[in-house]
Design a protein around this motif. Sequence first.
Motif, short mmCIF file in Angstrom:
data_model
loop_
_atom_site.label_atom_id
_atom_site.label_comp_id
_atom_site.label_asym_id
_atom_site.label_seq_id
_atom_site.Cartn_x
_atom_site.Cartn_y
_atom_site.Cartn_z
N CYS A 338 42.95 34.40 37.79
CA CYS A 338 41.87 35.28 38.26
C CYS A 338 40.60 34.99 37.48
CB CYS A 338 42.29 36.74 38.07
SG CYS A 338 40.90 37.89 38.16
N CYS A 351 37.18 40.95 41.64
CA CYS A 351 38.40 41.61 41.16
C CYS A 351 37.96 42.95 40.56
CB CYS A 351 39.07 40.75 40.10
SG CYS A 351 40.62 41.48 39.51
N HIS A 357 40.94 38.30 35.00
CA HIS A 357 42.20 38.51 34.28
C HIS A 357 42.77 37.19 33.77
CE1 HIS A 357 42.31 42.35 36.71
NE2 HIS A 357 42.68 42.78 35.54
N CYS A 370 45.30 43.29 39.85
CA CYS A 370 44.34 42.19 40.06
C CYS A 370 44.13 41.91 41.56
CB CYS A 370 44.87 40.93 39.36
SG CYS A 370 43.81 39.51 39.62
N ASN A 371 42.87 41.94 41.96
CA ASN A 371 42.54 41.68 43.38
C ASN A 371 42.66 40.20 43.72
OD1 ASN A 371 41.95 44.34 43.71
ND2 ASN A 371 39.73 44.09 43.85
N CYS A 372 42.24 39.34 42.78
CA CYS A 372 42.20 37.91 43.09
C CYS A 372 43.59 37.36 43.41
CB CYS A 372 41.58 37.14 41.91
SG CYS A 372 39.83 37.51 41.73
ZN LIG Z 1 41.91 39.96 38.50
#
Ligand SMILES: [Zn+2]
Length: 651
Positions: A338, A351, A357, A370-372
Amino acid sequence: MKTKINFLFYIFFFVFTALIFRISYLKISYGRQYTSMSLKQQASSIDKAYHAKRGSITDRNGSVIAESIPIYDIVLEPKTLTELNNSSRQKSTERTLSSLSEILSIPQNKLNEYLSLNPDGSLKYSPYYQVIYKNADSATADKIRSLKLNGVYLEEKEKRRYPFSDLASKVIGFEHGGTLYGIENTYNSYLTGIDGRSFCSITGTETEIIDIPAQNGYTVMSTIDMNIQKIAADVIKEAMESYPCETASIIIMNPQTGEILAMTDSMDFDLNNPSKPVNITESDFNRLSTEKQSDYLNNMWKNFNIYSTFEPGSIFKPLIAGAALDEGIINKNTSFYCAGFKQVNDRKIHCIRRTGHFSQTLEQAISNSCNCVMMDIAEKMGKELFYKYQKDFGFGEKTGIDLPSETGASSLLYGPDRLGPVELATSSFGQSFNATALQSLTALCSIANGGKLIKPRIVSGIIDTNGNVIKEFAPETKRCVLSEDTCREISDLMVSVVENGTGRKAKIEGYTIAAKSGTGEQGNRNDELYTITFAGFLPAENPAVAAIVVIDKPAEYADGVTTAAPAFKSLMEKTIKYMGIEPSYKPKKQVNASQAEIPDYTGFYAEDALALITDSCMEYKIVGCGSKIINQFPKPGSYVPEGADIILYTD
Ligand SMILES: [Zn+2]
């Protein structure tokens, strides 16, 4: 003389014979008609209807939560009273009026008015049916009955009584203007009895009195536990005080059976007086236009948990990670990276931690929310498979709960034809589509119960008037979504969210809690309207209870970690105690916390600062609504025990 006697005899004989002929003629010509008329008259005096009492609703422990009680209209017969004209009867009339006046607190001159006459001597009011008091209770009716008053009688009706007033109001339901809500609506056919009748049946000249007693309505047994419902309602009140918001709501469910144990929101209203507003004064309510009053009440009566939709946010992440695991697209050892954002076409999608991250395992990605990583997973899945799992988890379709007015939110979900790369990326972390609180919790329950999407239930059975269970509603599985092994893996990842990640504020020593927080944005992104959720289940190894807490449109900046997680913890602590759920492990003894140095968070975006604090096992509070940190307490460089609170001030 003899001639006179003979004459009289002939006259008598003639009249008698004529009479015999006349009677015979009438008997032959009209006999049937007269007999029938006489029988009909007799029959009409016997014809009587018996009203069937509406059935009760109970909670799962048998506590009555809705019942019908008799109420009475007090009816005066002015004609009977005015016809009593001798002195003793005059006294009787006076006794009737003065007794009614005292018992019903109606001025006697008002009652006298009902006996007043027109100039032609006829009564001004209805001679035999003048309702002088409506909806008297049984005690009042008993008082009147015991006096045996002339010219008055009681007309029995029934009224619905809700002993718990506002508790579970959205579930139990009520009647208003001919419309039924809640269980009162869905199970109306069981609750409504069949009226009886006593009447005279005529066949030729034979009569028979037929007596069909009323069949009272059945008792409907809800899955709700009013003790747990009270716990949930109290937690809602605490949450609303700590984090003022437009609506707060809670659902507690048995994840194995789909039985709802509690369902409440902050707009619960008094079922005994459903038109009384809950969060504005009655005088403010009365000042509204009729149309606005109607809008207000409809909004108050709606069941937020099954009707209102919002972006589920990060509670969707464990679901889609589970789908990718099940499909073999990733495994628990897959590593991710990320950088704080992902470039999708011309969009830079961030993110929750803008600084990134960096290297992440799946466990870390779920724990750090974590969005990524989720965007990478969704990209690998492709839109067709992603959409299939969204649908399999029940998004975009009604859960099928046995309550009216449920929203499926199908129009708020991108189909594969509209799911472009950007929509796919944002959907991966629970944005760009909407769901109800019940849809979100039901989807999460599939992780808890080994992969089954179950149909939530609010009623477990029907009981007849003799106390026999005549219908039981068994748990229903709509479909299997994930394998048991995958569910166990995802459940473990969700436990680490509470043990080591963003859900630590929900941790209860001794219990394995699998949970996830979520934040979804509402409407226009610039409106900054959020819905905060925290959902999970316990004990993770054999889940007995699952719950979701929703904080909708908080007044100030908030996130699931600071608002919904503590409310979830409070809810679960009380529920565990009530249900007697045993701990999964012996709580560790508290060791003296070591000291930690406080970094400088000023100049950071609030969300980045929060992510860093969460990583460092500190707790935090945000003061202000801005996006950047301008000050903090304690000051950078100071030492505090681990777990201490850090206050961040935004611009
Ligand atoms: Zn992330």
